[in-house]
Design a protein around this motif. Sequence first.
Motif, short mmCIF file in Angstrom:
data_model
loop_
_atom_site.label_atom_id
_atom_site.label_comp_id
_atom_site.label_asym_id
_atom_site.label_seq_id
_atom_site.Cartn_x
_atom_site.Cartn_y
_atom_site.Cartn_z
N MET A 1 0.84 -1.18 0.00
CA MET A 1 0.00 0.00 0.00
C MET A 1 0.89 1.24 0.00
N THR A 2 0.51 2.20 -0.80
CA THR A 2 1.34 3.38 -0.94
C THR A 2 0.81 4.53 -0.10
N GLU A 3 1.68 5.49 0.12
CA GLU A 3 1.28 6.70 0.84
C GLU A 3 0.18 7.43 0.06
N MET A 4 0.30 7.43 -1.27
CA MET A 4 -0.71 8.10 -2.09
C MET A 4 -2.08 7.44 -1.89
N LEU A 5 -2.12 6.10 -1.92
CA LEU A 5 -3.38 5.40 -1.71
C LEU A 5 -3.95 5.72 -0.33
N ASP A 6 -3.10 5.76 0.67
CA ASP A 6 -3.56 6.10 2.02
C ASP A 6 -4.21 7.48 2.06
N LYS A 7 -3.60 8.45 1.39
CA LYS A 7 -4.14 9.81 1.38
C LYS A 7 -5.46 9.88 0.61
N ILE A 8 -5.52 9.20 -0.52
CA ILE A 8 -6.74 9.17 -1.31
C ILE A 8 -7.86 8.50 -0.52
N ARG A 9 -7.55 7.38 0.10
CA ARG A 9 -8.54 6.66 0.90
C ARG A 9 -9.05 7.53 2.05
N GLU A 10 -8.14 8.18 2.73
CA GLU A 10 -8.53 9.04 3.85
C GLU A 10 -9.49 10.14 3.40
N ALA A 11 -9.21 10.74 2.25
CA ALA A 11 -10.07 11.81 1.74
C ALA A 11 -11.40 11.27 1.23
N ALA A 12 -11.39 10.10 0.59
CA ALA A 12 -12.60 9.56 -0.02
C ALA A 12 -13.58 8.98 1.01
N MET A 13 -13.06 8.29 1.99
CA MET A 13 -13.93 7.54 2.88
C MET A 13 -14.70 8.41 3.88
N PHE A 36 -15.33 7.46 -9.08
CA PHE A 36 -14.85 8.85 -9.14
C PHE A 36 -13.36 8.98 -8.92
N VAL A 37 -12.72 7.97 -8.33
CA VAL A 37 -11.26 7.96 -8.19
C VAL A 37 -10.78 6.53 -8.36
N ARG A 38 -9.68 6.38 -9.11
CA ARG A 38 -9.05 5.07 -9.30
C ARG A 38 -7.57 5.19 -8.97
N VAL A 39 -7.09 4.30 -8.12
CA VAL A 39 -5.67 4.26 -7.78
C VAL A 39 -5.14 2.92 -8.27
N GLU A 40 -4.13 3.00 -9.12
CA GLU A 40 -3.54 1.80 -9.71
C GLU A 40 -2.03 1.91 -9.61
N GLY A 41 -1.46 1.20 -8.63
CA GLY A 41 -0.03 1.33 -8.39
C GLY A 41 0.30 2.74 -7.94
N ASP A 42 1.16 3.43 -8.68
CA ASP A 42 1.52 4.80 -8.32
C ASP A 42 0.80 5.83 -9.19
N LYS A 43 -0.28 5.42 -9.85
CA LYS A 43 -1.06 6.33 -10.70
C LYS A 43 -2.45 6.53 -10.11
N GLY A 57 0.91 10.63 -11.92
CA GLY A 57 1.67 9.66 -11.16
C GLY A 57 2.17 10.20 -9.84
N SER A 58 2.75 9.33 -9.04
CA SER A 58 3.20 9.71 -7.70
C SER A 58 4.36 10.69 -7.73
N ASP A 59 5.01 10.85 -8.87
CA ASP A 59 6.12 11.80 -8.98
C ASP A 59 5.61 13.23 -9.19
N MET A 60 4.30 13.41 -9.24
CA MET A 60 3.71 14.72 -9.45
C MET A 60 2.82 15.06 -8.25
N PRO A 61 3.33 15.81 -7.29
CA PRO A 61 2.54 16.14 -6.10
C PRO A 61 1.24 16.85 -6.47
N LEU A 62 0.17 16.51 -5.75
CA LEU A 62 -1.14 17.08 -6.06
C LEU A 62 -1.11 18.60 -6.09
N ALA A 63 -0.37 19.22 -5.20
CA ALA A 63 -0.33 20.68 -5.12
C ALA A 63 0.36 21.28 -6.34
N ASP A 64 1.20 20.51 -7.03
CA ASP A 64 1.94 21.04 -8.17
C ASP A 64 1.25 20.83 -9.50
#
Length: 92
Positions: A1-13, A36-43, A57-64
Amino acid sequence: MTEMLDKIREAAMVLPAVEEHVEGETHVFYVADQPFVRVEGDKVAFRSGDGITIEWGSDMPLADVGFPWSSDPVGRAWERVAPPELLEAGGR
């Protein structure tokens, strides 16, 4: 499980009527049977208002990312597909 998935899950749930479906490495978040949101690996892919899916992808921070949305792409994607009764009830 990735940090990105954790953040997306926290916001979605925390949003009303959200379900997470998992198939292998792919996690898809639904409201009223609409993805409405799909997380597949680091995308991550978010649903936009016109049905186009915006991905990055995970190399592109949401804020940027130059989104036409606010800094809350999960919530905005939810709003795009949530049924009117959830929105009218003050869904978020």
